[in-house]
Write an enzyme that holds these catalytic residues in place. Structure first.
Site, mmCIF file in Angstrom:
data_model
loop_
_atom_site.group_PDB
_atom_site.id
_atom_site.type_symbol
_atom_site.label_atom_id
_atom_site.label_comp_id
_atom_site.label_asym_id
_atom_site.label_seq_id
_atom_site.Cartn_x
_atom_site.Cartn_y
_atom_site.Cartn_z
ATOM 1 C CB SER A 132 8.719 -0.301 9.489
ATOM 2 O OG SER A 132 7.834 -0.878 10.419
ATOM 3 C CB ILE A 157 17.149 -13.032 14.490
ATOM 4 C CG1 ILE A 157 17.765 -11.698 14.060
ATOM 5 C CG2 ILE A 157 17.239 -14.093 13.389
ATOM 6 C CD1 ILE A 157 17.021 -10.936 12.976
ATOM 7 N NE ARG A 243 5.585 -8.907 4.746
ATOM 8 C CZ ARG A 243 6.087 -7.847 4.124
ATOM 9 N NH1 ARG A 243 5.685 -7.530 2.915
ATOM 10 N NH2 ARG A 243 7.009 -7.087 4.721
ATOM 11 C CB ILE A 337 -16.771 -16.715 24.733
ATOM 12 C CG1 ILE A 337 -17.415 -15.900 23.602
ATOM 13 C CG2 ILE A 337 -17.497 -18.055 24.934
ATOM 14 C CD1 ILE A 337 -17.235 -16.480 22.209
ATOM 15 C CD GLU A 363 7.851 -13.676 8.423
ATOM 16 O OE1 GLU A 363 7.601 -13.702 7.220
ATOM 17 O OE2 GLU A 363 8.096 -14.698 9.101
ATOM 18 C CB SER A 366 -1.388 -4.152 10.656
ATOM 19 O OG SER A 366 -1.642 -5.439 11.166
HETATM 20 N N1 CAA Z 1 9.745 -8.374 -4.336
HETATM 21 C C1 CAA Z 1 10.770 -8.011 -5.146
HETATM 22 N N2 CAA Z 1 11.271 -6.748 -5.154
HETATM 23 C C2 CAA Z 1 10.708 -5.845 -4.338
HETATM 24 C C3 CAA Z 1 9.648 -6.174 -3.469
HETATM 25 C C4 CAA Z 1 9.158 -7.498 -3.500
HETATM 26 N N3 CAA Z 1 8.147 -7.852 -2.717
HETATM 27 N N4 CAA Z 1 9.320 -5.081 -2.756
HETATM 28 C C5 CAA Z 1 10.120 -4.094 -3.155
HETATM 29 N N5 CAA Z 1 10.961 -4.564 -4.127
HETATM 30 C C6 CAA Z 1 11.976 -3.808 -4.850
HETATM 31 C C7 CAA Z 1 11.348 -2.601 -5.556
HETATM 32 O O1 CAA Z 1 10.883 -2.957 -6.837
HETATM 33 C C8 CAA Z 1 12.513 -1.638 -5.645
HETATM 34 O O2 CAA Z 1 13.332 -2.038 -6.717
HETATM 35 P P1 CAA Z 1 14.210 -0.998 -7.611
HETATM 36 O O3 CAA Z 1 15.434 -0.736 -6.839
HETATM 37 O O4 CAA Z 1 14.496 -1.722 -8.874
HETATM 38 O O5 CAA Z 1 13.374 0.238 -7.792
HETATM 39 C C9 CAA Z 1 13.273 -1.925 -4.346
HETATM 40 O O6 CAA Z 1 12.895 -3.230 -3.902
HETATM 41 C C10 CAA Z 1 12.960 -0.921 -3.253
HETATM 42 O O7 CAA Z 1 11.550 -0.927 -3.072
HETATM 43 P P2 CAA Z 1 10.815 0.225 -2.260
HETATM 44 O O8 CAA Z 1 11.258 1.565 -2.793
HETATM 45 O O9 CAA Z 1 9.361 -0.070 -2.232
HETATM 46 O O10 CAA Z 1 11.473 0.022 -0.809
HETATM 47 P P3 CAA Z 1 11.249 0.800 0.547
HETATM 48 O O11 CAA Z 1 12.570 1.070 1.141
HETATM 49 O O12 CAA Z 1 10.320 1.969 0.341
HETATM 50 O O13 CAA Z 1 10.567 -0.305 1.502
HETATM 51 C C11 CAA Z 1 8.789 -1.539 2.470
HETATM 52 C C12 CAA Z 1 9.390 -0.869 1.215
HETATM 53 C C13 CAA Z 1 7.521 -2.219 1.992
HETATM 54 C C14 CAA Z 1 8.436 -0.522 3.543
HETATM 55 C C15 CAA Z 1 9.793 -2.586 3.031
HETATM 56 O O14 CAA Z 1 10.894 -1.949 3.595
HETATM 57 C C16 CAA Z 1 9.179 -3.517 4.018
HETATM 58 O O15 CAA Z 1 8.527 -4.499 3.664
HETATM 59 N N6 CAA Z 1 9.390 -3.242 5.347
HETATM 60 C C17 CAA Z 1 8.991 -4.152 6.385
HETATM 61 C C18 CAA Z 1 10.128 -5.070 6.696
HETATM 62 C C19 CAA Z 1 9.692 -6.303 7.413
HETATM 63 O O16 CAA Z 1 8.678 -6.906 7.080
HETATM 64 N N7 CAA Z 1 10.490 -6.705 8.389
HETATM 65 C C20 CAA Z 1 10.272 -7.907 9.093
HETATM 66 C C21 CAA Z 1 11.569 -8.669 9.153
HETATM 67 S S1 CAA Z 1 11.506 -10.399 9.347
HETATM 68 C C22 CAA Z 1 10.997 -10.637 10.914
HETATM 69 O O17 CAA Z 1 9.970 -10.202 11.286
HETATM 70 C C23 CAA Z 1 11.860 -11.395 11.853
HETATM 71 C C24 CAA Z 1 11.558 -12.800 11.998
HETATM 72 O O18 CAA Z 1 12.470 -13.568 12.151
HETATM 73 C C25 CAA Z 1 10.146 -13.330 11.986
#
Ligand code: CAA
Length: 379
Positions: A132, A157, A243, A337, A363, A366
């Site tokens: 996360s 991955i 997503r 069911i 990805e 929740s």
């Molecule tokens: N689009 C563009 N930029 C974004 C963004 C987005 N959706 N979300 C964040 N950013 C930018 C922010 O604007 C910020 O920019 P600045 O440096 O200019 O300020 C920067 O990124 C950092 O943002 P946050 O401070 O919000 O970042 P955070 O460290 O607090 O993390 C989080 C936010 C939402 C928790 C994020 O880490 C996240 O989504 N975590 C979940 C990761 C995930 O989904 N992993 C799954 C991996 S893929 C997978 O599942 C494997 C597979 O093969 C299927």
């Protein structure tokens, strides 16, 4: 606002449904049982142009859009959720960042064979200490002459075992936090790169989930994707699209659960009548159908806004959150069911139940989707 699909989209839905019914349905159970990657199916999907749906034809794609992509992912996933995620991870997590962040040369070299389905792609973001907390990666990339030297590993991955091309994140400047993360394009066969542990999973068993290991792995200097230090943002933008794919996969699983439940409840006799006559069953079916419609609308809205070039962080998080949670509920109700039969391998319901569960996790869990939504609400 027009809620009807265009004629072209209806045709695409029909084509993908027919393909799924004819080619995938007879083998979906066996693919799950044997945990075997569906190589032949992927070749056929490539022939249909389904490995690069939302990309222009000049980059090897089908020249369609994200809405069309969501339609196809739902249809495939309604029959085989493993195949659904293989196509989704390939398209959203690998092709898309190369499309929106790559140079023209990178698109020609990497996106064209990926979108044609000649090569398989994956995204290497997650690590043992960065799930996360995706910014907390430890993998490093150091410039060494004309090469990047990569050290570290990636975990969980999707498509990792088959991927010819991986988009990966690595730290290029530890002192800068998430702004010190960069993205790279890595090819199978790069020196110092290997696939590690292959996970044995609860569901989506025919898709591979692996570790990727980099030990002084060398990739060409020009394989940096986007600007140095932009890797975290590229990964987040990639997940905004990914997503939508997972939401569509979840809608597919939920729909399969509902359709099987309708069929079974009309056939199954208890107390001298079909169980569909009982309100207890009808209410479950009604709730499932309503939730599936709502999930599909959220998913198609996110896809449609992405097609209009809008940022869809909020909309894709909502779609993925809602669709994944109702998929789990729908599969749960479908087992209820079907009663004892639903708990056996004689029916595909137990597979839907196992496959649905991961959609609430990968990805972004929740809980992460709720954080993304709340962050947008409160800013
Ligand atoms: N689009 C563009 N930029 C974004 C963004 C987005 N959706 N979300 C964040 N950013 C930018 C922010 O604007 C910020 O920019 P600045 O440096 O200019 O300020 C920067 O990124 C950092 O943002 P946050 O401070 O919000 O970042 P955070 O460290 O607090 O993390 C989080 C936010 C939402 C928790 C994020 O880490 C996240 O989504 N975590 C979940 C990761 C995930 O989904 N992993 C799954 C991996 S893929 C997978 O599942 C494997 C597979 O093969 C299927």
């Amino acid at each position: 606002m027009d809620f009807r699909l265009s004629e072209e989209q209806q045709l695409l839905k029909q084509t993908s449904r027919e393909f799924a019914e004819k080619e995938l349905k007879p083998i979906a159970g066996e693919l799950d049982h044997s945990a075997k990657f569906p190589t032949e199916i992927i070749k056929k999907l490539a022939e249909l142009g389904f490995m690069g749906i939302p990309f222009p034809e000049k980059y090897g794609g089908a020249g369609l859009d994200y809405l069309s992509y969501a339609i196809v992912i739902e249809e495939i996933s309604a029959v085989c959720a493993s195949t659904g995620v293989i196509v989704s991870a390939h398209t959203s997590l690998c092709c898309d960042p190369i499309y929106f962040a790559g140079t023209e040369e990178q698109k020609q070299e990497f996106l064209v064979p990926l979108a044609k389905g000649e090569k398989i792609g994956c995204l290497g973001l997650t690590e043992s200490s960065a799930g996360s907390d995706a910014a907390n990666i430890k993998t490093t990339a150091i410039l060494d002459g004309n090469h990047w030297l990569i050290n570290g590993s990636k975990l969980f991955i999707t498509n990792g075992a088959q991927a010819d091309i991986s988009v990966i994140t690595a730290l290029t400047d530890k002192s800068k936090g998430h702004r010190g993360i960069s993205c790279f394009i890595l090819e199978k066969g790069a020196s110092g790169f290997r696939v590690g542990k292959i996970e044995d999973k609860l569901g989506i068993k025919a898709s591979s989930t692996t570790e990727l290991i980099f030990e002084d792995c060398r990739i060409p200097k020009e394989n940096l994707l986007g600007q140095l230090g932009d890797g975290f943002k590229i990964a987040m933008q990639t997940l905004d699209g990914g997503r939508i794919g997972i939401a569509a996969q979840a809608v597919g699983i939920a729909r399969a659960s509902l359709e099987a439940s309708i069929k079974y409840s009309k056939e199954r006799l208890q107390f001298n009548q079909p169980i569909a006559n009982f309100q207890a069953i009808q209410w479950m079916l009604s709730d499932m159908a309503t939730q599936i419609d709502a999930a599909r609308l959220l998913t198609l809205r996110a896809a449609s806004l992405k097609d209009k070039g809008e940022r869809v962080t909020q909309q894709s998080a909502m779609a993925k959150l809602f669709a994944s949670e109702i998929a789990t509920k729908a599969a749960h109700k479908a087992i209820q069911i079907h009663g004892g039969y639903g708990y056996t391998k004689d029916y595909p319901i137990e597979r839907y139940y196992r496959d649905a569960r991961i959609t609430e996790i990968y990805e972004g869990t929740s809980e992460i989707q709720r954080i993304v939504i709340a962050t947008n609400l409160l800013k």
